[in-house]
Design a protein around this motif. Structure first.
Motif, PDB file in Angstrom:
ATOM      1  N   PHE A  73       8.333   5.737  -9.061  1.00 32.88           N
ATOM      2  CA  PHE A  73       7.761   5.948  -7.478  1.00 32.88           C
ATOM      3  C   PHE A  73       8.797   6.650  -6.588  1.00 32.88           C
ATOM      4  O   PHE A  73       8.749   6.650  -5.498  1.00 32.88           O
ATOM      5  CB  PHE A  73       7.724   4.511  -6.914  1.00 32.88           C
ATOM      6  CG  PHE A  73       6.755   3.547  -7.375  1.00 32.88           C
ATOM      7  CD1 PHE A  73       5.475   3.815  -7.182  1.00 32.88           C
ATOM      8  CD2 PHE A  73       6.868   2.690  -8.328  1.00 32.88           C
ATOM      9  CE1 PHE A  73       4.310   2.914  -7.800  1.00 32.88           C
ATOM     10  CE2 PHE A  73       5.931   1.690  -8.943  1.00 32.88           C
ATOM     11  CZ  PHE A  73       4.678   2.158  -8.727  1.00 32.88           C
ATOM     12  N   GLY A  74       9.888   7.195  -7.110  1.00 32.44           N
ATOM     13  CA  GLY A  74      10.824   8.248  -6.335  1.00 32.44           C
ATOM     14  C   GLY A  74      11.085   9.439  -7.290  1.00 32.44           C
ATOM     15  O   GLY A  74      11.071   9.598  -8.525  1.00 32.44           O
ATOM     16  N   ALA A  75      11.197  10.524  -6.482  1.00 30.12           N
ATOM     17  CA  ALA A  75      11.509  11.897  -7.153  1.00 30.12           C
ATOM     18  C   ALA A  75      12.952  11.746  -7.582  1.00 30.12           C
ATOM     19  O   ALA A  75      13.949  10.791  -7.196  1.00 30.12           O
ATOM     20  CB  ALA A  75      11.530  12.874  -5.956  1.00 30.12           C
ATOM     21  N   GLY A  76      13.404  12.702  -8.324  1.00 26.48           N
ATOM     22  CA  GLY A  76      14.557  12.591  -8.984  1.00 26.48           C
ATOM     23  C   GLY A  76      15.734  12.823  -7.986  1.00 26.48           C
ATOM     24  O   GLY A  76      17.072  12.134  -8.244  1.00 26.48           O
ATOM     25  N   GLY A 124       0.734  -1.188  -0.196  1.00 25.31           N
ATOM     26  CA  GLY A 124       0.006   0.028   0.007  1.00 25.31           C
ATOM     27  C   GLY A 124       0.807   1.329  -0.274  1.00 25.31           C
ATOM     28  O   GLY A 124       0.263   2.330   0.391  1.00 25.31           O
ATOM     29  N   GLU A 125       2.075   1.027  -0.246  1.00 18.70           N
ATOM     30  CA  GLU A 125       3.118   2.458  -0.355  1.00 18.70           C
ATOM     31  C   GLU A 125       3.267   2.692  -1.743  1.00 18.70           C
ATOM     32  O   GLU A 125       3.335   1.653  -2.648  1.00 18.70           O
ATOM     33  CB  GLU A 125       4.060   2.156   0.433  1.00 18.70           C
ATOM     34  CG  GLU A 125       3.803   2.142   2.261  1.00 18.70           C
ATOM     35  CD  GLU A 125       4.997   2.348   3.138  1.00 18.70           C
ATOM     36  OE1 GLU A 125       5.640   3.502   2.780  1.00 18.70           O
ATOM     37  OE2 GLU A 125       5.044   1.607   3.821  1.00 18.70           O
ATOM     38  N   ARG A 126       3.763   3.857  -1.760  1.00 20.79           N
ATOM     39  CA  ARG A 126       4.023   4.287  -3.339  1.00 20.79           C
ATOM     40  C   ARG A 126       5.379   5.139  -3.394  1.00 20.79           C
ATOM     41  O   ARG A 126       5.524   5.930  -4.538  1.00 20.79           O
ATOM     42  CB  ARG A 126       2.886   4.850  -4.127  1.00 20.79           C
ATOM     43  CG  ARG A 126       2.099   3.694  -4.307  1.00 20.79           C
ATOM     44  CD  ARG A 126       0.756   4.120  -5.245  1.00 20.79           C
ATOM     45  NE  ARG A 126      -0.076   3.060  -5.201  1.00 20.79           N
ATOM     46  CZ  ARG A 126      -1.185   2.985  -6.081  1.00 20.79           C
ATOM     47  NH1 ARG A 126      -1.174   3.908  -7.121  1.00 20.79           N
ATOM     48  NH2 ARG A 126      -1.787   1.695  -6.359  1.00 20.79           N
ATOM     49  N   GLU A 127       5.902   5.690  -2.340  1.00 17.00           N
ATOM     50  CA  GLU A 127       6.974   6.660  -2.289  1.00 17.00           C
ATOM     51  C   GLU A 127       8.204   6.347  -1.993  1.00 17.00           C
ATOM     52  O   GLU A 127       8.313   6.203  -0.613  1.00 17.00           O
ATOM     53  CB  GLU A 127       6.380   8.030  -1.542  1.00 17.00           C
ATOM     54  CG  GLU A 127       5.446   8.979  -2.410  1.00 17.00           C
ATOM     55  CD  GLU A 127       5.177  10.216  -1.220  1.00 17.00           C
ATOM     56  OE1 GLU A 127       6.076  11.109  -0.831  1.00 17.00           O
ATOM     57  OE2 GLU A 127       4.260  10.459  -1.095  1.00 17.00           O
ATOM     58  N   LEU A 128       9.105   6.208  -2.663  1.00 15.98           N
ATOM     59  CA  LEU A 128      10.613   5.760  -2.302  1.00 15.98           C
ATOM     60  C   LEU A 128      11.179   7.085  -1.779  1.00 15.98           C
ATOM     61  O   LEU A 128      10.992   8.296  -1.998  1.00 15.98           O
ATOM     62  CB  LEU A 128      11.162   5.600  -3.668  1.00 15.98           C
ATOM     63  CG  LEU A 128      10.928   4.274  -4.148  1.00 15.98           C
ATOM     64  CD1 LEU A 128      11.692   3.955  -5.714  1.00 15.98           C
ATOM     65  CD2 LEU A 128      11.193   2.762  -3.469  1.00 15.98           C
ATOM     66  N   ALA A 129      12.047   6.673  -0.804  1.00 16.78           N
ATOM     67  CA  ALA A 129      12.968   7.747  -0.187  1.00 16.78           C
ATOM     68  C   ALA A 129      14.514   7.395  -0.167  1.00 16.78           C
ATOM     69  O   ALA A 129      15.253   8.254  -0.309  1.00 16.78           O
ATOM     70  CB  ALA A 129      12.731   7.798   1.553  1.00 16.78           C
ATOM     71  N   GLU A 130      14.687   6.057  -0.328  1.00 13.11           N
ATOM     72  CA  GLU A 130      16.130   5.530  -0.540  1.00 13.11           C
ATOM     73  C   GLU A 130      16.138   4.481  -1.153  1.00 13.11           C
ATOM     74  O   GLU A 130      15.420   3.426  -0.858  1.00 13.11           O
ATOM     75  CB  GLU A 130      16.884   5.715   0.649  1.00 13.11           C
ATOM     76  CG  GLU A 130      18.340   5.757   0.644  1.00 13.11           C
ATOM     77  CD  GLU A 130      19.212   5.923   1.768  1.00 13.11           C
ATOM     78  OE1 GLU A 130      18.566   6.283   2.977  1.00 13.11           O
ATOM     79  OE2 GLU A 130      20.349   5.797   1.877  1.00 13.11           O
TER      80      GLU A 130
END
Ligand code: THU
Length: 130
Positions: A93-96, A63-69
């Motif tokens: 799923f991750g910002a640049g 249920g997650e979609r935002e990568l941090a590392e």
């Protein structure tokens, strides 16, 4: 457990009888949770599924979609860069500026970002006419 340790641990579960190249990946989300994946090959498609794709699938299934590392590890002389398909999946799923560390079992590390791995990436904006 650090991302590095999580990636090294899951790598041991890789199913890679065709390439004999075991890869582990661990990702941390912006919510702070860690998901892991290893490569899983099969006889019909020996390249199988990459470790990074497995970790991303586990994240989405939870249920997650935002990568941090991101951390990827293999037993190679030089750190192994994610394949083209995985770069697009990471970008989804991750910002640049999300950090991606590629490591070897011997401890050599190379750091990059999702943006640097996929410059000029295709995104939804390219489908708009104006
Ligand atoms: N592989 C990964 O899992 N991640 C990468 O970043 C590069 C390659 C896997 C796919 C296949 O099972 C094996 O390594 C050889 O290509």
């Amino acid at each position: 457990m650090t991302l590095k340790d999580a990636a090294r641990a899951v790598r041991k579960n890789a199913h890679a009888p065709y390439s004999n190249f075991l890869v582990g990946a661990a990702i941390r989300t912006t919510a702070g949770n860690v998901y892991v994946g290893c490569n899983v090959e099969n006889v019909a498609y020996p390249e199988g599924t990459c470790a990074e794709a497995g970790a991303i699938a586990a994240m989405v299934a939870a249920g997650e979609r935002e990568l941090a590392e991101v951390y990827v590890v293999a037993d190679s002389a030089e750190p192994v860069p994610p394949c083209g398909g995985c770069r697009q999946k990471l970008k989804e799923f991750g910002a640049g500026d999300v950090k991606v560390t590629m490591g070897t079992i011997d401890g050599v590390e190379q750091k990059t970002t999702i943006g640097d791995l996929l410059p000029g990436a295709f995104d939804a904006g390219h489908m708009a006419r104006s």
